[in-house]
Design a protein around this motif. Structure first.
Motif, PDB file in Angstrom:
ATOM      1  N   TYR A 141      84.990  67.526 -79.555  1.00 51.06           N
ATOM      2  CA  TYR A 141      85.033  66.117 -79.172  1.00 51.06           C
ATOM      3  C   TYR A 141      84.800  65.243 -80.401  1.00 51.06           C
ATOM      4  O   TYR A 141      83.987  65.580 -81.264  1.00 51.06           O
ATOM      5  N   LYS A 143      81.330  63.864 -80.836  1.00 51.04           N
ATOM      6  CA  LYS A 143      80.647  64.502 -79.711  1.00 51.04           C
ATOM      7  C   LYS A 143      80.709  63.660 -78.427  1.00 51.04           C
ATOM      8  O   LYS A 143      79.883  63.810 -77.529  1.00 51.04           O
ATOM      9  N   LYS A 154      82.270  63.018 -75.061  1.00 48.78           N
ATOM     10  CA  LYS A 154      83.002  63.831 -74.093  1.00 48.78           C
ATOM     11  C   LYS A 154      84.248  63.139 -73.535  1.00 48.78           C
ATOM     12  O   LYS A 154      85.074  63.778 -72.890  1.00 48.78           O
ATOM     13  N   PRO A 183      88.261  64.070 -76.262  1.00 46.61           N
ATOM     14  CA  PRO A 183      88.534  65.458 -76.677  1.00 46.61           C
ATOM     15  C   PRO A 183      89.629  65.512 -77.738  1.00 46.61           C
ATOM     16  O   PRO A 183      90.492  64.633 -77.809  1.00 46.61           O
ATOM     17  N   ARG A 237      83.819  73.975 -68.104  1.00 46.13           N
ATOM     18  CA  ARG A 237      83.397  72.709 -68.712  1.00 46.13           C
ATOM     19  C   ARG A 237      84.308  72.353 -69.884  1.00 46.13           C
ATOM     20  O   ARG A 237      84.638  71.196 -70.105  1.00 46.13           O
TER      21      ARG A 237
END
Length: 233
Positions: free
Chosen positions: A48, A51, A53, A56, A109
């Protein structure tokens, strides 16, 4: 994947060495990319941006620098947006069709946010360039000093390595002109290549394309304030 210390480079290197393999989930995409664009994909890395989310991205780690060039826009020198979109769409298609119910929770996930291609940022890197940097860097400094001693030329001030290139510094600009197209220059190239190839694990350096750069201490002192940062900036 920019430096030899990057974890992405290290994981891709293990694949190249045959120690590990590309993640099974990414095999179909790698095969599709190789067939469609006539390249060799070593690894595909998902993470990501910052980071976050909701952002991506996938890194397509190609083996050769020339392969990465196929994904660059020659006009803007950025990634080719059309090809980025094609890869993103294929990624979404493959992952959405992939059988996930028998996979572990982290796999679920992992793919949770990447079914929609508009959410995926695609970028490309190449392994060859960093591997060549590593080969050059891995030559022990004592070997460089030994080489300079063996050359035994008072007009040669120093030998400096940066990334996958090397520069021989003469003392003066006048000496630089003298050596630029000389047989001595050719001999220095041969000597350095023989040393370099011992550390070139994947044999990416080719003798016919390899060269050493020549410069002068006079130029370094006068135009760059004797400062390596300024010189390589």
């Amino acid at each position: 994947m920019i430096f030899t210390s990057d974890k992405d480079y290290k994981s891709t290197k293990k694949i190249k060495q045959g120690i590990s393999t590309i993640k099974k989930e990414f095999e179909p995409l790698a095969k599709w990319i190789d067939q469609k664009y006539d390249v060799k994909t070593l690894n595909i890395i998902f993470d990501y941006i910052h980071k976050n989310k909701s952002q991506p991205r996938i890194q397509i780690c190609l083996e050769y620098a020339r392969d990465k060039g196929k994904f660059m826009d020659n006009k803007t020198y950025n990634f080719d947006k059309r090809k980025q979109k094609e890869v993103a769409e294929k990624f979404a298609e493959i992952t959405s069709n992939y059988e996930l119910e028998n996979k572990t929770n982290w796999i679920k996930r992992l793919f949770k946010l990447i079914y929609k291609s508009k959410n995926v940022f695609v970028y490309f890197s190449d392994f060859e360039t960093i591997a060549k940097d590593e080969a050059n860097k891995n030559i022990p400094e004592k070997e460089i000093k030994k080489l300079k001693t063996e050359i035994n030329n008072p007009e040669l001030w120093g030998i400096d390595r940066r990334f996958n290139s090397v520069t021989y510094f003469l003392q003066t600009d006048e000496q630089l002109k003298k050596y630029e197209y000389s047989e001595t220059h050719k001999k220095w190239k041969e000597q350095y290549f023989e040393l370099l190839k011992e550390y070139d694990e994947f044999k990416y350096f080719k003798k016919e394309y390899f060269n050493i750069h020549l410069d002068s201490k006079e130029n370094f002192d006068t135009n760059y304030e004797s400062n390596w940062y300024y010189y390589y900036k």
